[in-house]
Design a protein around this motif. Sequence first.
Motif, PDB file in Angstrom:
ATOM      1  N   MET A   1      -7.581  14.582  -6.991  1.00  0.00           N
ATOM      2  CA  MET A   1      -7.066  14.723  -5.458  1.00  0.00           C
ATOM      3  C   MET A   1      -7.692  13.210  -4.638  1.00  0.00           C
ATOM      4  SD  MET A   1      -5.590  17.438  -3.530  1.00  0.00           S
ATOM      5  CE  MET A   1      -5.147  17.224  -1.780  1.00  0.00           C
ATOM      6  N   SER A   2      -9.623  13.520  -4.112  1.00  0.00           N
ATOM      7  CA  SER A   2      -9.280  12.893  -3.551  1.00  0.00           C
ATOM      8  C   SER A   2      -9.373  10.823  -3.718  1.00  0.00           C
ATOM      9  CB  SER A   2     -11.186  12.794  -3.554  1.00  0.00           C
ATOM     10  OG  SER A   2     -11.675  12.262  -4.904  1.00  0.00           O
ATOM     11  N   GLY A   3      -8.951  10.938  -5.368  1.00  0.00           N
ATOM     12  CA  GLY A   3      -8.714  10.065  -5.243  1.00  0.00           C
ATOM     13  C   GLY A   3      -7.858   8.944  -4.960  1.00  0.00           C
ATOM     14  N   ARG A   4      -6.318  10.220  -4.515  1.00  0.00           N
ATOM     15  CA  ARG A   4      -5.331   9.938  -4.286  1.00  0.00           C
ATOM     16  C   ARG A   4      -5.430   9.396  -2.677  1.00  0.00           C
ATOM     17  NH1 ARG A   4      -1.119  14.494  -6.285  1.00  0.00           N
ATOM     18  NH2 ARG A   4      -2.251  14.934  -8.177  1.00  0.00           N
ATOM     19  N   ILE A   5      -6.672  10.443  -1.646  1.00  0.00           N
ATOM     20  CA  ILE A   5      -6.736  10.424  -0.442  1.00  0.00           C
ATOM     21  C   ILE A   5      -7.413   9.516  -0.071  1.00  0.00           C
ATOM     22  CG2 ILE A   5      -7.599  11.493   1.795  1.00  0.00           C
ATOM     23  CD1 ILE A   5      -7.433  13.852   0.481  1.00  0.00           C
ATOM     24  N   THR A   6      -8.424   9.134  -1.287  1.00  0.00           N
ATOM     25  CA  THR A   6      -8.585   7.786  -0.322  1.00  0.00           C
ATOM     26  C   THR A   6      -7.780   6.410  -0.694  1.00  0.00           C
ATOM     27  OG1 THR A   6     -10.458   8.713  -1.417  1.00  0.00           O
ATOM     28  CG2 THR A   6     -10.525   6.340  -0.816  1.00  0.00           C
ATOM     29  N   ALA A   7      -6.641   6.487  -1.776  1.00  0.00           N
ATOM     30  CA  ALA A   7      -5.947   5.080  -2.097  1.00  0.00           C
ATOM     31  C   ALA A   7      -5.479   5.037  -0.787  1.00  0.00           C
ATOM     32  CB  ALA A   7      -5.023   5.607  -3.166  1.00  0.00           C
ATOM     33  N   THR A   8      -4.366   6.555  -0.433  1.00  0.00           N
ATOM     34  CA  THR A   8      -3.902   6.207   0.566  1.00  0.00           C
ATOM     35  C   THR A   8      -4.287   5.611   1.888  1.00  0.00           C
ATOM     36  OG1 THR A   8      -1.987   8.484  -0.424  1.00  0.00           O
ATOM     37  CG2 THR A   8      -1.801   8.088   2.354  1.00  0.00           C
ATOM     38  N   LEU A   9      -5.286   7.054   2.264  1.00  0.00           N
ATOM     39  CA  LEU A   9      -6.517   5.814   3.614  1.00  0.00           C
ATOM     40  C   LEU A   9      -6.036   4.360   3.647  1.00  0.00           C
ATOM     41  CD1 LEU A   9      -7.536   7.063   6.290  1.00  0.00           C
ATOM     42  CD2 LEU A   9      -9.667   7.189   5.378  1.00  0.00           C
ATOM     43  N   GLY A  10      -6.782   4.028   2.378  1.00  0.00           N
ATOM     44  CA  GLY A  10      -7.551   2.841   2.429  1.00  0.00           C
ATOM     45  C   GLY A  10      -5.700   1.989   2.696  1.00  0.00           C
ATOM     46  N   ALA A  11      -4.657   2.163   2.227  1.00  0.00           N
ATOM     47  CA  ALA A  11      -4.107   1.287   2.189  1.00  0.00           C
ATOM     48  C   ALA A  11      -3.564   1.655   3.326  1.00  0.00           C
ATOM     49  CB  ALA A  11      -2.639   2.533   1.224  1.00  0.00           C
ATOM     50  N   LEU A  12      -3.461   2.945   4.146  1.00  0.00           N
ATOM     51  CA  LEU A  12      -3.232   2.911   5.209  1.00  0.00           C
ATOM     52  C   LEU A  12      -4.143   1.647   6.067  1.00  0.00           C
ATOM     53  CD1 LEU A  12      -1.156   4.436   7.603  1.00  0.00           C
ATOM     54  CD2 LEU A  12      -3.228   6.229   7.745  1.00  0.00           C
ATOM     55  N   LEU A  13      -5.079   1.935   6.275  1.00  0.00           N
ATOM     56  CA  LEU A  13      -6.255   0.947   7.269  1.00  0.00           C
ATOM     57  C   LEU A  13      -5.730  -0.849   6.797  1.00  0.00           C
ATOM     58  CD1 LEU A  13      -9.437   3.260   6.690  1.00  0.00           C
ATOM     59  CD2 LEU A  13      -8.166   2.548   8.569  1.00  0.00           C
ATOM     60  N   VAL A  37     -16.321   1.928  15.644  1.00  0.00           N
ATOM     61  CA  VAL A  37     -17.130   0.912  14.719  1.00  0.00           C
ATOM     62  C   VAL A  37     -18.375   1.828  13.858  1.00  0.00           C
ATOM     63  CG1 VAL A  37     -18.047  -1.098  13.991  1.00  0.00           C
ATOM     64  CG2 VAL A  37     -16.138  -1.408  16.453  1.00  0.00           C
ATOM     65  N   VAL A  38     -18.657   1.959  13.995  1.00  0.00           N
ATOM     66  CA  VAL A  38     -19.762   2.250  13.797  1.00  0.00           C
ATOM     67  C   VAL A  38     -19.581   3.451  12.793  1.00  0.00           C
ATOM     68  CG1 VAL A  38     -21.927   4.317  13.651  1.00  0.00           C
ATOM     69  CG2 VAL A  38     -21.562   2.420  14.987  1.00  0.00           C
ATOM     70  N   ALA A  39     -18.472   4.776  13.456  1.00  0.00           N
ATOM     71  CA  ALA A  39     -18.084   5.945  12.561  1.00  0.00           C
ATOM     72  C   ALA A  39     -16.676   5.497  10.463  1.00  0.00           C
ATOM     73  CB  ALA A  39     -16.628   6.688  13.522  1.00  0.00           C
ATOM     74  N   VAL A  40     -16.462   4.370  11.428  1.00  0.00           N
ATOM     75  CA  VAL A  40     -15.600   3.306   9.953  1.00  0.00           C
ATOM     76  C   VAL A  40     -16.500   2.710   8.736  1.00  0.00           C
ATOM     77  CG1 VAL A  40     -13.529   1.568   9.950  1.00  0.00           C
ATOM     78  CG2 VAL A  40     -13.679   3.016  11.981  1.00  0.00           C
ATOM     79  N   GLY A  41     -17.760   2.679   9.547  1.00  0.00           N
ATOM     80  CA  GLY A  41     -18.120   1.741   9.073  1.00  0.00           C
ATOM     81  C   GLY A  41     -18.955   2.842   7.635  1.00  0.00           C
ATOM     82  N   ALA A  42     -19.466   3.688   8.601  1.00  0.00           N
ATOM     83  CA  ALA A  42     -20.208   5.025   7.797  1.00  0.00           C
ATOM     84  C   ALA A  42     -19.588   5.669   6.697  1.00  0.00           C
ATOM     85  CB  ALA A  42     -20.499   5.894   8.750  1.00  0.00           C
ATOM     86  N   VAL A  43     -18.091   5.749   7.408  1.00  0.00           N
ATOM     87  CA  VAL A  43     -16.946   6.062   6.074  1.00  0.00           C
ATOM     88  C   VAL A  43     -16.895   5.570   4.975  1.00  0.00           C
ATOM     89  CG1 VAL A  43     -14.617   6.540   5.615  1.00  0.00           C
ATOM     90  CG2 VAL A  43     -15.572   7.894   7.818  1.00  0.00           C
ATOM     91  N   LEU A  45     -19.222   3.311   4.155  1.00  0.00           N
ATOM     92  CA  LEU A  45     -20.218   3.308   3.599  1.00  0.00           C
ATOM     93  C   LEU A  45     -20.671   4.415   2.601  1.00  0.00           C
ATOM     94  CD1 LEU A  45     -23.334   1.732   3.032  1.00  0.00           C
ATOM     95  CD2 LEU A  45     -24.401   3.124   5.026  1.00  0.00           C
ATOM     96  N   LEU A  46     -19.847   5.539   3.327  1.00  0.00           N
ATOM     97  CA  LEU A  46     -19.940   6.203   2.322  1.00  0.00           C
ATOM     98  C   LEU A  46     -18.992   7.157   1.453  1.00  0.00           C
ATOM     99  CD1 LEU A  46     -20.610   9.611   4.969  1.00  0.00           C
ATOM    100  CD2 LEU A  46     -21.975   9.307   2.899  1.00  0.00           C
ATOM    101  N   GLY A  47     -18.123   6.361   1.091  1.00  0.00           N
ATOM    102  CA  GLY A  47     -16.489   6.111   0.415  1.00  0.00           C
ATOM    103  C   GLY A  47     -17.175   5.698  -0.954  1.00  0.00           C
ATOM    104  N   ALA A  48     -17.699   3.492  -0.513  1.00  0.00           N
ATOM    105  CA  ALA A  48     -18.747   3.272  -1.607  1.00  0.00           C
ATOM    106  C   ALA A  48     -19.519   3.994  -2.588  1.00  0.00           C
ATOM    107  CB  ALA A  48     -18.968   1.979  -0.665  1.00  0.00           C
ATOM    108  N   LEU A  49     -20.541   4.572  -1.785  1.00  0.00           N
ATOM    109  CA  LEU A  49     -21.696   5.263  -2.252  1.00  0.00           C
ATOM    110  C   LEU A  49     -20.976   6.920  -3.009  1.00  0.00           C
ATOM    111  CD1 LEU A  49     -24.683   5.494   0.640  1.00  0.00           C
ATOM    112  CD2 LEU A  49     -24.205   4.497  -1.588  1.00  0.00           C
TER     113      LEU A  49
END
Length: 186
Positions: A1-13, A37-43, A45-49
């Motif tokens: 489920m989190s994979g779909r959310i991440t993919a949707t959010l990535g496509a939207l961005l 900018v800091v918040a988007v960068g933190a998100v 970074l957390l997604g990459a980790l």
Amino acid sequence: MSGRITATLGALLGVVGLVAIAAPGITTPLPAGDGVVVAVGAVLLLGALGQIQRRRTTEPGYAETADAELAVDLPTPGDDLDRRLDRLALTRFNEAERHRLREEVGEVAVATLQRRERCSAEEAERALSEGTWTDDPFAAAFFTGRAPEADATDRVRELLHRESPFKRRAIRAIGEIERLLEGEDG
């Protein structure tokens, strides 16, 4: 489920980023302060980790490939002759095998001399038996059965070599026949 959310959010961005490049005026109402900018960068970074952690715990998958075409080992021309010469070195006194080898190599030599010198089979056989078919005294001695007409140093060197004189003379005779076959004069 989190994979779909991440993919949707990535496509939207991704779409928002493309729109920002194509028409920068449309994205001006979006907040672009330091905090955003800091918040988007933190998100990100957390997604990459999270992705790195997921990849560490996932078993690697391997693709099944079709079997490659099997390689076939084909014999190299002359391997049989090499084996027979090596076996002769082990027994050293097998006159019947030496005679067969001398006849087989002699047949090739006669045919080669006939083609190269345009002579009859009898003339080629005579040249072999007299040793006049080559300038190499050791190759000539293979067919004459007599000691090579070489200087004493070369004859002693041949006798002290680890291979038998018969094998060395056979190899030299085969080399001379090959040279004649290739049409070289040197």
